[in-house]
Each structure stands twice: as structure tokens, then as C-alpha cells.
Design a protein around this motif. Structure first.
Motif, PDB file in Angstrom:
ATOM      1  N   LYS A  86      27.026  18.397  20.092  1.00 30.00           N
ATOM      2  CA  LYS A  86      27.186  19.611  20.330  1.00 30.00           C
ATOM      3  C   LYS A  86      28.011  19.702  21.868  1.00 30.00           C
ATOM      4  N   ARG A  87      28.551  21.037  21.892  1.00 32.00           N
ATOM      5  CA  ARG A  87      29.211  21.267  23.378  1.00 32.00           C
ATOM      6  C   ARG A  87      28.898  22.661  23.514  1.00 32.00           C
ATOM      7  N   TYR A  88      29.098  22.602  25.027  1.00 35.09           N
ATOM      8  CA  TYR A  88      28.930  23.784  25.677  1.00 35.09           C
ATOM      9  C   TYR A  88      29.890  25.005  25.241  1.00 35.09           C
ATOM     10  N   CYS A  89      29.592  26.180  24.499  1.00 34.88           N
ATOM     11  CA  CYS A  89      30.521  27.222  24.299  1.00 34.88           C
ATOM     12  C   CYS A  89      30.501  28.271  25.140  1.00 34.88           C
TER      13      CYS A  89
ATOM     14  N   GLU B 253      25.972  28.907  24.930  1.00 40.86           N
ATOM     15  CA  GLU B 253      24.962  27.964  24.530  1.00 40.86           C
ATOM     16  C   GLU B 253      25.601  26.764  24.070  1.00 40.86           C
ATOM     17  N   LEU B 254      24.718  25.344  24.042  1.00 39.04           N
ATOM     18  CA  LEU B 254      25.170  24.268  23.532  1.00 39.04           C
ATOM     19  C   LEU B 254      25.318  24.667  21.908  1.00 39.04           C
ATOM     20  N   ILE B 255      26.388  24.379  21.215  1.00 37.85           N
ATOM     21  CA  ILE B 255      26.387  24.562  19.785  1.00 37.85           C
ATOM     22  C   ILE B 255      27.240  23.520  19.233  1.00 37.85           C
ATOM     23  N   GLU B 256      26.837  23.508  17.846  1.00 33.33           N
ATOM     24  CA  GLU B 256      27.392  22.433  17.070  1.00 33.33           C
ATOM     25  C   GLU B 256      28.653  23.081  16.332  1.00 33.33           C
TER      26      GLU B 256
ATOM     27  N   TYR C  24      28.936  15.865  14.427  1.00 32.55           N
ATOM     28  CA  TYR C  24      29.672  16.539  15.530  1.00 32.55           C
ATOM     29  C   TYR C  24      28.929  16.664  16.575  1.00 32.55           C
TER      30      TYR C  24
ATOM     31  N   PRO D 264      32.411  25.178  19.064  1.00 29.43           N
ATOM     32  CA  PRO D 264      32.275  25.622  20.421  1.00 29.43           C
ATOM     33  C   PRO D 264      33.663  25.826  21.068  1.00 29.43           C
TER      34      PRO D 264
END
Ligand code: PMP
Length: 354
Positions: free
Chosen positions: A271-274, A279-282, A269, A161
Motif C-alpha cells: 500500500k502507498r499513500y495516494c 488514503e493509503l491504497i493498494e 503490492y 496510488p
């Protein structure tokens, strides 16, 4: 991309050493510089306004240029160079290869934070090779004593992200990881300070008298095609969405195999906001950082992979940690990746191999 990235260079083009004598990095093609700034603006992974760009023969050359630029002759001791373990295995090797009097490798940044003294340079690799984590500097701020190099080779949306536009004193990036064109040997640094940019350029002038213009032009072309597609939303699938999907599929299949045979474990890992995708992604790192599940510290996971399934990984000890860890690249072509998974799925115990 079909033919969109094809370019033709005639026999009489790009023959001079010089690109633009009015700029600090006089061997950098103006088209390359423009393309780099544009790509960062499209992706939003680094601040490039009011920053200097320095081109290098891969980010490997820029790492050495940065060490040179951040140190000066005449100090009583070489400056300590540190990075938090597990660190990219090339840092110790590149730092000490020429036995410079200016700087020396001093190992794990956590140790240095506790016990180290004197001037130092910390290399922050984020996302980190080998373990894929997003990182910050470890050594506590010591005023003027510490300098930072941020190696952001993998800070691109297919791997991680994009949590903020990075804005550090020296940030290095590479064509090798942004699009996979390692063979072109193109990297670039985004630098805040003019004098540091000048010294880095001087290092490159002294070591290779510039950087291949053919490669710079090709990189500019490819980056331009990627950015044009984002501007026009022309492709069925845009570049970073496509490459992210490939990485996501590989990670899903890898996790299935690793979970099934219970011999190794992989990092988890969050998820964080990208900011790029909204989106919230891994994260989907370019490496599998495998840890042997067996308690015994002595287990040599590199040897296990090599011996049991003839897969070449790189042992944890090269990254400053135990040899029960091993790093395997996930950026090979589809066929090699499939072979790797097929073979990995046949290991069901470390002690007796198969
Ligand atoms: N930094 C990191 C973290 C890397 O993994 C690599 C390549 N393995 C590099 C720098 C060097 O890349 P290049 O010289 O191809 O730009």
C-alpha cells in the motif's frame, strides 16, 4: 455517464488538417490541449505547467516519435533502447520494426546497466505492464549518454496510488487507459524541451499528417465531463472512484480464485499513500501477472491457460522473462471477466490440466 458525454459533429465541422499554426504541435485541437492540462491538474499525476503537449495517434505513435526525437542521424552506431524486464512486449517490436539506423532494441535495462556501453534510451513504464510495479530508471546516470522516456499509460488512480506529480523529460499518456477509449487512438506526451516537442510533432506530421480531430474533440469532451464532475461533486460516484471500485472488486475476486486453486501466484503490492484520494491504497493493475507455482522453469503458462481453459494470455517470454509467467488482461467487459474467473477456478493442477 448517460448522455453527458454525447457530442454531435456536423458534416462541415473539423475538415481542415490544421488546428493552430501558431503552435509547435499545429495539428492539436486547442480544446484537447486544454482538457489534457485540466485533467492532469484534477488528478495531480503529472506536472503540466510550462510543459509542451504533443498529441499522437495513441501513445504508440508517440513512442516512435520520441525515439526519433531523441536520436540524430550520423552516429557511428544506432542508439541502444532498453527497458527493465519484464518490459511491455510492444517495445522491442515497435523499436525494431522499421530497422531504423537511428536506434535499436537492446533488451533488459538491468543487463545494459551492468555490461552495456554507449548512448542509450531507457523506457520506464510505471506502473509497469505486465507486472504492475511502480518503477524508476534502472541504468545509472551516465551524464549526456542516457535519455529517458517515461510511459505513464497506467498512472491513473483506478490502477495505482498517485505518489507524486510525475515530472520527467518526456512522459506519455493515453486515452486508451485513462478512460478506456482505446478505439479513439488518442495519446499525448508532456515534454519539457521545446526542440524535442518540435521533433516529435515533425515525426507525426511525416507519418500521419496530424491526428484525427474528431477523436481529439471527443476526448476533450469526455475529459471535460469528468473534470466538471470533480468541480461540482455532482455525480453519485465520481469517475476515478467508480473505476477504482470496479478494479478493487475484480482484484479481490481474482485473488480468491488464485489462492484457492494454488496453481499460480500473483504479485503482492504494498500500500502507498495516494495524493489523489488522500488514503493509503493498494495498486489494482490492469493485468494479472500469473506465475506458475511449480518449480520447473520450463512450464509454459500461456499454453496451460490456452489448453486447459481456452483463455488467451501473453507468455512471459514476450516480456523478456521465463514462460512460467503469463499476463492476462483484466480490462475486459464484465461478462468476459466473469467467464475468465469461472474457468480459472476449474484449474487445480498444471501437469494434468484440470
Ligand atoms: N504503453 C503501455 C504500457 C501499454 O500497455 C499500451 C497499450 N497496451 C500502450 C503504451 C499503447 O497504448 P495506445 O497506443 O493505445 O495509446
Amino acid at each position: 455517464m448517460e448522455d453527458k458525454c454525447t457530442m454531435v459533429i456536423s458534416g462541415s465541422q473539423l475538415m481542415s488538417y490544421i488546428s493552430d499554426f501558431t503552435t509547435i504541435c499545429w495539428f492539436m485541437e486547442p480544446e484537447f490541449q486544454e482538457a489534457v492540462r485540466r485533467l492532469h491538474r484534477v488528478v495531480g499525476n503529472a506536472v503540466v505547467d510550462d510543459r509542451y503537449i504533443v498529441v499522437g495517434t495513441g501513445s504508440t505513435q508517440l513512442y516512435q516519435a520520441a525515439l526519433y526525437a531523441l536520436t540524430s542521424p550520423g552516429g557511428p552506431e544506432p542508439v541502444s533502447v532498453v527497458s527493465a524486464s519484464p518490459y511491455y512486449s510492444a517495445y522491442p517490436e515497435e523499436t525494431d520494426y522499421l530497422r531504423s539506423g537511428l536506434y535499436k532494441w537492446a533488451g533488459d535495462a538491468y543487463e545494459f546497466d551492468k555490461n552495456g556501453t554507449g548512448p542509450y534510451i531507457e523506457v520506464v513504464n510505471s506502473p509497469n505492464n505486465p507486472d504492475g510495479t511502480l518503477r524508476e530508471a534502472v541504468v545509472k546516470n551516465r551524464g549526456d549518454e542516457g535519455k529517458l522516456i517515461h510511459d505513464l499509460a497506467y498512472y491513473w488512480p483506478q490502477y495505482t496510488p498517485i505518489i507524486r506529480p510525475a515530472d520527467h523529460d518526456i512522459m506519455t499518456f493515453t486515452f486508451s487507459k485513462s478512460t478506456g477509449h482505446a478505439g479513439s487512438r488518442i495519446g499525448w506526451a508532456v515534454v519539457k524541451d521545446k526542440e524535442v516537442a518540435r521533433k516529435m510533432s515533425k515525426f507525426i506530421e511525416m507519418s500521419t499528417l496530424g491526428v484525427s480531430k474528431d477523436s481529439q474533440q471527443r476526448a476533450a469532451k469526455i475529459m471535460g465531463v469528468i473534470c466538471d464532475d470533480y468541480k461540482n461533486f455532482k455525480s453519485d460516484e465520481l469517475f476515478f472512484e467508480h473505476t477504482r471500485r470496479v478494479m478493487a472488486e475484480r482484484w479481490e475476486r481474482l485473488r480468491q480464485v488464485v489462492d484457492r486453486n494454488q496453481v499460480f501466484s500473483l504479485p503482492k503490492y504494498p500500500k502507498r499513500y495516494c495524493l489523489f484520494s488522500g488514503e493509503l491504497i493498494e495498486p489494482y493493475p490492469g493485468f494479472a501477472w500469473l506465475e506458475a507455482k511449480e518449480e520447473e522453469e520450463e512450464i509454459d503458462s500461456q499454453k496451460v491457460l490456452r489448453g486447459c481453459i481456452k483463455v488467451q494470455g501473453r507468455t512471459g517470454s514476450r516480456f523478456g522473462v521465463a514462460q512460467k509467467y503469463v499476463r492476462v488482461s483484466l480490462l475486459s467487459n464484465e461478462e468476459v471477466f466473469n467467464q475468465f474467473l469461472e474457468r480459472l477456478s476449474t484449474i487445480n493442477s498444471i501437469s494434468n490440466g484440470h
